[in-house]
Write a protein that holds these residues in place. Structure first.
Motif, PDB file in Angstrom:
ATOM      1  N   THR A  22      37.685  32.247  45.840  1.00 40.16           N
ATOM      2  CA  THR A  22      36.882  31.141  46.341  1.00 40.16           C
ATOM      3  C   THR A  22      35.428  31.560  46.203  1.00 40.16           C
ATOM      4  O   THR A  22      34.980  32.489  46.857  1.00 40.16           O
ATOM      5  N   LEU A  23      34.700  30.884  45.336  1.00 37.64           N
ATOM      6  CA  LEU A  23      33.326  31.236  45.018  1.00 37.64           C
ATOM      7  C   LEU A  23      32.355  30.394  45.828  1.00 37.64           C
ATOM      8  O   LEU A  23      32.683  29.308  46.299  1.00 37.64           O
ATOM      9  N   ARG A  27      33.587  26.607  45.221  1.00 35.66           N
ATOM     10  CA  ARG A  27      34.246  26.497  43.918  1.00 35.66           C
ATOM     11  C   ARG A  27      35.478  27.384  43.954  1.00 35.66           C
ATOM     12  O   ARG A  27      35.583  28.284  44.774  1.00 35.66           O
ATOM     13  N   ARG A  29      38.031  29.729  41.475  1.00 37.56           N
ATOM     14  CA  ARG A  29      38.333  30.349  40.183  1.00 37.56           C
ATOM     15  C   ARG A  29      39.783  30.799  40.227  1.00 37.56           C
ATOM     16  O   ARG A  29      40.198  31.537  41.122  1.00 37.56           O
ATOM     17  N   HIS A  31      42.941  32.593  38.046  1.00 35.81           N
ATOM     18  CA  HIS A  31      43.248  33.475  36.921  1.00 35.81           C
ATOM     19  C   HIS A  31      44.677  33.179  36.454  1.00 35.81           C
ATOM     20  O   HIS A  31      45.633  33.787  36.926  1.00 35.81           O
ATOM     21  N   GLU A  36      41.113  32.504  32.750  1.00 32.43           N
ATOM     22  CA  GLU A  36      40.621  32.010  34.035  1.00 32.43           C
ATOM     23  C   GLU A  36      39.950  30.655  33.883  1.00 32.43           C
ATOM     24  O   GLU A  36      39.370  30.347  32.849  1.00 32.43           O
ATOM     25  N   THR A  37      40.056  29.849  34.951  1.00 30.72           N
ATOM     26  CA  THR A  37      39.461  28.523  34.999  1.00 30.72           C
ATOM     27  C   THR A  37      38.712  28.378  36.314  1.00 30.72           C
ATOM     28  O   THR A  37      39.218  28.773  37.359  1.00 30.72           O
ATOM     29  N   THR A  38      37.510  27.824  36.251  1.00 33.07           N
ATOM     30  CA  THR A  38      36.709  27.599  37.451  1.00 33.07           C
ATOM     31  C   THR A  38      36.622  26.101  37.717  1.00 33.07           C
ATOM     32  O   THR A  38      36.270  25.329  36.826  1.00 33.07           O
ATOM     33  N   TYR A  39      36.944  25.711  38.942  1.00 41.63           N
ATOM     34  CA  TYR A  39      36.911  24.313  39.344  1.00 41.63           C
ATOM     35  C   TYR A  39      35.730  24.090  40.283  1.00 41.63           C
ATOM     36  O   TYR A  39      35.471  24.905  41.159  1.00 41.63           O
ATOM     37  N   ASN A  40      35.047  22.967  40.117  1.00 39.17           N
ATOM     38  CA  ASN A  40      33.894  22.636  40.944  1.00 39.17           C
ATOM     39  C   ASN A  40      34.222  21.738  42.122  1.00 39.17           C
ATOM     40  O   ASN A  40      33.379  21.513  42.987  1.00 39.17           O
TER      41      ASN A  40
END
Length: 107
Positions: A22-23, A27, A29, A31, A36-40
């Motif tokens: 959890t960024l 956001r 991320r 894996h 890896e995919t990052t969701y907004n």
């Protein structure tokens, strides 16, 4: 609130032992084996996870512009006190019980 919206997606990822982060600011991320995919947004994350075959409840975003504005607006964490003077007297009474007795008052 935005970070909390990812709770459903994080629960499913944890159950499937898929690594995620959890960024900041709100956001996610993930894996996957493919990379890896990052969701907004939580809506984007749950929709993509459902398309990948994970059993996650797809979160719907706000329909109208007004709903989006209200969702992004600041909300008070708790209601304001109606009568702060009444609360102050209650504190004073409670504090009197802990007041030290001076040597002059003992005489």
């Amino acid at each position: 609130m935005k970070r909390k919206a990812y709770a459903e997606a994080r629960r499913v990822l944890k159950a499937k032992n898929i690594r995620f982060q959890t960024l900041y600011p709100a956001r996610l991320r993930v894996h996957y084996e493919e990379g890896e995919t990052t969701y907004n947004s939580a809506e984007e994350a749950t929709a993509d996870m459902a398309s990948r075959g994970l059993s996650v409840k797809v979160i719907e975003g706000p329909d109208t512009l007004w709903e989006r504005v209200q969702q992004a607006a600041w909300q008070p964490a708790r209601p304001k006190r109606r009568n702060p003077a009444a609360n102050a007297t209650g504190f004073k009474e409670k504090l009197q019980a802990f007041r030290r007795i001076s040597s002059k008052e003992n005489d």
